[in-house]
Scaffold this motif. Structure first.
Motif, PDB file in Angstrom:
ATOM      1  N   ALA A 184       0.855  -1.183   0.000  1.00 47.99           N
ATOM      2  CA  ALA A 184       0.000   0.000   0.000  1.00 47.99           C
ATOM      3  C   ALA A 184       0.895   1.239   0.000  1.00 47.99           C
ATOM      4  O   ALA A 184       2.071   1.151   0.356  1.00 47.99           O
ATOM      5  N   PRO A 185       0.354   2.381  -0.412  1.00 50.90           N
ATOM      6  CA  PRO A 185       1.143   3.615  -0.338  1.00 50.90           C
ATOM      7  C   PRO A 185       1.588   3.870   1.102  1.00 50.90           C
ATOM      8  O   PRO A 185       0.972   3.379   2.047  1.00 50.90           O
ATOM      9  N   THR A 186       2.649   4.634   1.251  1.00 52.63           N
ATOM     10  CA  THR A 186       3.116   4.960   2.593  1.00 52.63           C
ATOM     11  C   THR A 186       2.060   5.769   3.318  1.00 52.63           C
ATOM     12  O   THR A 186       1.162   6.330   2.711  1.00 52.63           O
ATOM     13  N   GLU A 187       2.172   5.845   4.614  1.00 57.00           N
ATOM     14  CA  GLU A 187       1.228   6.618   5.422  1.00 57.00           C
ATOM     15  C   GLU A 187       1.159   8.056   4.932  1.00 57.00           C
ATOM     16  O   GLU A 187       0.086   8.633   4.797  1.00 57.00           O
ATOM     17  N   GLU A 188       2.304   8.636   4.626  1.00 55.82           N
ATOM     18  CA  GLU A 188       2.344  10.023   4.159  1.00 55.82           C
ATOM     19  C   GLU A 188       1.613  10.171   2.830  1.00 55.82           C
ATOM     20  O   GLU A 188       0.837  11.084   2.628  1.00 55.82           O
ATOM     21  N   GLU A 189       1.854   9.230   1.892  1.00 57.76           N
ATOM     22  CA  GLU A 189       1.165   9.266   0.607  1.00 57.76           C
ATOM     23  C   GLU A 189      -0.332   9.099   0.805  1.00 57.76           C
ATOM     24  O   GLU A 189      -1.137   9.762   0.164  1.00 57.76           O
ATOM     25  N   ALA A 190      -0.728   8.202   1.700  1.00 59.52           N
ATOM     26  CA  ALA A 190      -2.145   7.954   1.929  1.00 59.52           C
ATOM     27  C   ALA A 190      -2.837   9.168   2.519  1.00 59.52           C
ATOM     28  O   ALA A 190      -3.953   9.507   2.152  1.00 59.52           O
ATOM     29  N   LEU A 191      -2.187   9.844   3.437  1.00 62.14           N
ATOM     30  CA  LEU A 191      -2.809  11.007   4.060  1.00 62.14           C
ATOM     31  C   LEU A 191      -2.899  12.193   3.119  1.00 62.14           C
ATOM     32  O   LEU A 191      -3.747  13.059   3.277  1.00 62.14           O
ATOM     33  N   ASP A 192      -2.045  12.232   2.100  1.00 61.17           N
ATOM     34  CA  ASP A 192      -2.146  13.273   1.078  1.00 61.17           C
ATOM     35  C   ASP A 192      -3.295  13.003   0.130  1.00 61.17           C
ATOM     36  O   ASP A 192      -3.660  13.849  -0.661  1.00 61.17           O
ATOM     37  N   GLY A 193      -3.870  11.828   0.217  1.00 65.92           N
ATOM     38  CA  GLY A 193      -4.953  11.439  -0.680  1.00 65.92           C
ATOM     39  C   GLY A 193      -4.423  10.430  -1.669  1.00 65.92           C
ATOM     40  O   GLY A 193      -3.343  10.584  -2.200  1.00 65.92           O
ATOM     41  N   PRO A 194      -5.183   9.388  -1.932  1.00 62.43           N
ATOM     42  CA  PRO A 194      -4.703   8.324  -2.792  1.00 62.43           C
ATOM     43  C   PRO A 194      -4.651   8.713  -4.254  1.00 62.43           C
ATOM     44  O   PRO A 194      -4.151   7.989  -5.073  1.00 62.43           O
ATOM     45  N   GLY A 232      -3.664  11.940  -5.469  1.00 60.15           N
ATOM     46  CA  GLY A 232      -2.907  13.146  -5.737  1.00 60.15           C
ATOM     47  C   GLY A 232      -3.639  14.415  -5.321  1.00 60.15           C
ATOM     48  O   GLY A 232      -3.185  15.505  -5.607  1.00 60.15           O
ATOM     49  N   LEU A 233      -4.761  14.291  -4.665  1.00 60.04           N
ATOM     50  CA  LEU A 233      -5.525  15.453  -4.207  1.00 60.04           C
ATOM     51  C   LEU A 233      -5.805  15.300  -2.727  1.00 60.04           C
ATOM     52  O   LEU A 233      -5.920  14.210  -2.214  1.00 60.04           O
ATOM     53  N   SER A 234      -5.969  16.391  -2.061  1.00 60.51           N
ATOM     54  CA  SER A 234      -6.437  16.329  -0.685  1.00 60.51           C
ATOM     55  C   SER A 234      -7.914  16.672  -0.693  1.00 60.51           C
ATOM     56  O   SER A 234      -8.425  17.251  -1.644  1.00 60.51           O
ATOM     57  N   GLY A 235      -8.617  16.317   0.356  1.00 58.24           N
ATOM     58  CA  GLY A 235     -10.049  16.575   0.417  1.00 58.24           C
ATOM     59  C   GLY A 235     -10.401  18.039   0.268  1.00 58.24           C
ATOM     60  O   GLY A 235     -11.449  18.391  -0.259  1.00 58.24           O
ATOM     61  N   SER A 236      -9.529  18.946   0.697  1.00 59.69           N
ATOM     62  CA  SER A 236      -9.827  20.368   0.618  1.00 59.69           C
ATOM     63  C   SER A 236      -9.743  20.905  -0.801  1.00 59.69           C
ATOM     64  O   SER A 236     -10.223  21.990  -1.076  1.00 59.69           O
ATOM     65  N   GLU A 237      -9.143  20.158  -1.736  1.00 59.91           N
ATOM     66  CA  GLU A 237      -9.004  20.612  -3.119  1.00 59.91           C
ATOM     67  C   GLU A 237     -10.155  20.153  -4.000  1.00 59.91           C
ATOM     68  O   GLU A 237     -10.187  20.433  -5.180  1.00 59.91           O
ATOM     69  N   VAL A 238     -11.126  19.441  -3.438  1.00 59.33           N
ATOM     70  CA  VAL A 238     -12.216  18.869  -4.208  1.00 59.33           C
ATOM     71  C   VAL A 238     -13.480  19.684  -3.975  1.00 59.33           C
ATOM     72  O   VAL A 238     -13.829  19.983  -2.846  1.00 59.33           O
ATOM     73  N   ASP A 239     -14.178  20.015  -5.083  1.00 57.25           N
ATOM     74  CA  ASP A 239     -15.392  20.822  -4.978  1.00 57.25           C
ATOM     75  C   ASP A 239     -16.620  20.001  -4.624  1.00 57.25           C
ATOM     76  O   ASP A 239     -17.541  20.500  -4.004  1.00 57.25           O
ATOM     77  N   ASP A 240     -16.665  18.739  -5.036  1.00 58.91           N
ATOM     78  CA  ASP A 240     -17.822  17.883  -4.807  1.00 58.91           C
ATOM     79  C   ASP A 240     -17.851  17.446  -3.337  1.00 58.91           C
ATOM     80  O   ASP A 240     -16.930  16.802  -2.860  1.00 58.91           O
ATOM     81  N   LEU A 255     -16.025  14.005   1.277  1.00 56.99           N
ATOM     82  CA  LEU A 255     -16.302  13.065   2.370  1.00 56.99           C
ATOM     83  C   LEU A 255     -15.486  11.789   2.214  1.00 56.99           C
ATOM     84  O   LEU A 255     -15.005  11.229   3.195  1.00 56.99           O
ATOM     85  N   PHE A 256     -15.323  11.336   0.969  1.00 51.73           N
ATOM     86  CA  PHE A 256     -14.511  10.149   0.722  1.00 51.73           C
ATOM     87  C   PHE A 256     -13.090  10.378   1.226  1.00 51.73           C
ATOM     88  O   PHE A 256     -12.516   9.534   1.912  1.00 51.73           O
ATOM     89  N   PHE A 257     -12.513  11.537   0.879  1.00 52.28           N
ATOM     90  CA  PHE A 257     -11.144  11.830   1.311  1.00 52.28           C
ATOM     91  C   PHE A 257     -11.067  11.918   2.837  1.00 52.28           C
ATOM     92  O   PHE A 257     -10.113  11.436   3.441  1.00 52.28           O
ATOM     93  N   LYS A 258     -12.063  12.522   3.433  1.00 56.00           N
ATOM     94  CA  LYS A 258     -12.070  12.631   4.895  1.00 56.00           C
ATOM     95  C   LYS A 258     -12.148  11.235   5.517  1.00 56.00           C
ATOM     96  O   LYS A 258     -11.415  10.922   6.457  1.00 56.00           O
ATOM     97  N   ASP A 259     -13.044  10.398   4.987  1.00 57.02           N
ATOM     98  CA  ASP A 259     -13.152   9.034   5.490  1.00 57.02           C
ATOM     99  C   ASP A 259     -11.849   8.269   5.294  1.00 57.02           C
ATOM    100  O   ASP A 259     -11.408   7.546   6.173  1.00 57.02           O
ATOM    101  N   PHE A 260     -11.241   8.458   4.135  1.00 52.79           N
ATOM    102  CA  PHE A 260      -9.977   7.774   3.844  1.00 52.79           C
ATOM    103  C   PHE A 260      -8.911   8.185   4.857  1.00 52.79           C
ATOM    104  O   PHE A 260      -8.204   7.348   5.406  1.00 52.79           O
ATOM    105  N   LYS A 261      -8.811   9.465   5.095  1.00 55.27           N
ATOM    106  CA  LYS A 261      -7.779   9.978   5.996  1.00 55.27           C
ATOM    107  C   LYS A 261      -7.951   9.453   7.414  1.00 55.27           C
ATOM    108  O   LYS A 261      -6.975   9.173   8.102  1.00 55.27           O
TER     109      LYS A 261
END
Length: 134
Positions: A73-83, A85-93, A98-104
Protein backbone atom coordinates in the motif's frame (compact mmCIF):
# COMPACT_ATOMS: atom_id res chain seq x y z
CA UNK A 1 -4.32 -7.77 -3.60
CA UNK A 2 -0.98 -9.32 -4.42
CA UNK A 3 -0.77 -10.64 -7.98
CA UNK A 4 2.85 -11.26 -8.81
CA UNK A 5 2.15 -12.89 -12.18
CA UNK A 6 0.30 -9.77 -13.32
CA UNK A 7 2.99 -7.60 -11.74
CA UNK A 8 5.70 -9.32 -13.82
CA UNK A 9 3.59 -9.01 -16.96
CA UNK A 10 2.98 -5.31 -16.26
CA UNK A 11 6.69 -4.61 -15.69
CA UNK A 12 7.60 -6.36 -18.95
CA UNK A 13 4.87 -4.45 -20.82
CA UNK A 14 5.99 -1.09 -19.38
CA UNK A 15 9.64 -1.87 -20.11
CA UNK A 16 8.84 -2.74 -23.72
CA UNK A 17 6.53 0.28 -24.02
CA UNK A 18 9.47 2.47 -23.00
CA UNK A 19 11.75 0.60 -25.44
CA UNK A 20 14.10 -0.41 -22.60
CA UNK A 21 16.17 -3.55 -22.61
CA UNK A 22 16.51 -5.40 -19.33
CA UNK A 23 19.98 -3.92 -18.92
CA UNK A 24 18.79 -0.37 -19.65
CA UNK A 25 15.95 -0.63 -17.13
CA UNK A 26 18.46 -2.05 -14.66
CA UNK A 27 20.76 0.93 -15.14
CA UNK A 28 17.92 3.44 -14.83
CA UNK A 29 16.39 1.81 -11.75
CA UNK A 30 19.45 0.54 -9.92
CA UNK A 31 17.96 -2.96 -9.92
CA UNK A 32 20.04 -5.71 -11.54
CA UNK A 33 18.79 -6.76 -14.96
CA UNK A 34 18.83 -10.42 -13.91
CA UNK A 35 16.55 -9.63 -10.95
CA UNK A 36 14.18 -7.70 -13.25
CA UNK A 37 14.13 -10.73 -15.56
CA UNK A 38 13.29 -12.92 -12.56
CA UNK A 39 10.47 -10.57 -11.57
CA UNK A 40 9.08 -10.57 -15.12
CA UNK A 41 9.15 -14.38 -15.12
CA UNK A 42 7.58 -14.66 -11.65
CA UNK A 43 10.61 -16.26 -10.00
CA UNK A 44 11.14 -13.58 -7.32
CA UNK A 45 8.95 -11.10 -5.51
CA UNK A 46 10.37 -7.58 -5.32
CA UNK A 47 10.63 -5.50 -2.18
CA UNK A 48 8.66 -2.28 -1.83
CA UNK A 49 11.84 -0.29 -2.58
CA UNK A 50 12.42 -2.29 -5.76
CA UNK A 51 8.85 -1.64 -6.95
CA UNK A 52 9.32 2.10 -6.34
CA UNK A 53 12.68 2.12 -8.15
CA UNK A 54 11.16 0.35 -11.16
CA UNK A 55 8.13 2.67 -11.19
CA UNK A 56 10.40 5.73 -11.08
CA UNK A 57 12.49 4.40 -13.98
CA UNK A 58 9.47 3.52 -16.12
CA UNK A 59 8.06 6.82 -17.36
CA UNK A 60 4.50 5.64 -17.96
CA UNK A 61 4.16 3.65 -14.74
CA UNK A 62 1.71 4.54 -11.98
CA UNK A 63 3.65 3.95 -8.77
CA UNK A 64 0.56 3.32 -6.63
CA UNK A 65 -0.86 0.82 -9.13
CA UNK A 66 2.40 -1.11 -9.19
CA UNK A 67 2.67 -1.05 -5.40
CA UNK A 68 -0.86 -2.38 -5.03
CA UNK A 69 -0.30 -5.07 -7.65
CA UNK A 70 2.83 -6.18 -5.78
CA UNK A 71 0.86 -6.30 -2.52
CA UNK A 72 2.06 -3.02 -1.00
CA UNK A 73 0.00 0.00 0.00
CA UNK A 74 1.14 3.62 -0.34
CA UNK A 75 3.12 4.96 2.59
CA UNK A 76 1.23 6.62 5.42
CA UNK A 77 2.34 10.02 4.16
CA UNK A 78 1.16 9.27 0.61
CA UNK A 79 -2.14 7.95 1.93
CA UNK A 80 -2.81 11.01 4.06
CA UNK A 81 -2.15 13.27 1.08
CA UNK A 82 -4.95 11.44 -0.68
CA UNK A 83 -4.70 8.32 -2.79
CA UNK A 84 -5.30 10.23 -5.99
CA UNK A 85 -2.91 13.15 -5.74
CA UNK A 86 -5.53 15.45 -4.21
CA UNK A 87 -6.44 16.33 -0.68
CA UNK A 88 -10.05 16.58 0.42
CA UNK A 89 -9.83 20.37 0.62
CA UNK A 90 -9.00 20.61 -3.12
CA UNK A 91 -12.22 18.87 -4.21
CA UNK A 92 -15.39 20.82 -4.98
CA UNK A 93 -17.82 17.88 -4.81
CA UNK A 94 -18.98 17.42 -1.16
CA UNK A 95 -19.43 13.66 -1.58
CA UNK A 96 -15.89 13.26 -2.91
CA UNK A 97 -14.59 15.42 -0.07
CA UNK A 98 -16.30 13.06 2.37
CA UNK A 99 -14.51 10.15 0.72
CA UNK A 100 -11.14 11.83 1.31
CA UNK A 101 -12.07 12.63 4.89
CA UNK A 102 -13.15 9.03 5.49
CA UNK A 103 -9.98 7.77 3.84
CA UNK A 104 -7.78 9.98 6.00
CA UNK A 105 -9.46 8.86 9.21
CA UNK A 106 -9.82 5.16 8.34
CA UNK A 107 -7.64 2.42 9.82
CA UNK A 108 -4.92 1.05 7.54
CA UNK A 109 -6.88 -2.05 6.51
CA UNK A 110 -9.85 0.07 5.46
CA UNK A 111 -7.60 2.49 3.51
CA UNK A 112 -6.07 -0.48 1.67
CA UNK A 113 -9.55 -1.70 0.80
CA UNK A 114 -10.57 1.79 -0.39
CA UNK A 115 -7.45 2.03 -2.57
CA UNK A 116 -8.14 -1.36 -4.15
CA UNK A 117 -11.70 -0.27 -4.92
CA UNK A 118 -10.55 3.05 -6.38
CA UNK A 119 -8.02 1.29 -8.61
CA UNK A 120 -10.70 -1.15 -9.74
CA UNK A 121 -12.89 1.80 -10.76
CA UNK A 122 -9.95 3.47 -12.57
CA UNK A 123 -9.23 0.24 -14.45
CA UNK A 124 -12.88 -0.10 -15.48
CA UNK A 125 -12.91 3.49 -16.75
CA UNK A 126 -9.74 2.95 -18.80
CA UNK A 127 -11.24 -0.10 -20.54
CA UNK A 128 -14.63 1.55 -21.12
CA UNK A 129 -15.45 2.49 -24.68
CA UNK A 130 -16.01 6.24 -25.16
CA UNK A 131 -19.55 5.82 -26.47
CA UNK A 132 -20.75 3.39 -23.78
CA UNK A 133 -22.79 4.43 -20.77
CA UNK A 134 -21.42 4.13 -17.27
Amino acid sequence: MKDMVQFGIRIRHLRQQNNFSLRELGERSGVSYSFINSIENNRFNPSRETVIALADALRSADKDDLLLLAGFAPTEEEALDGPFGLSGSEVDDPEVSLFFKDFKNAPKERRDEMLRFWNFIKEQQMTRKPDSQQ
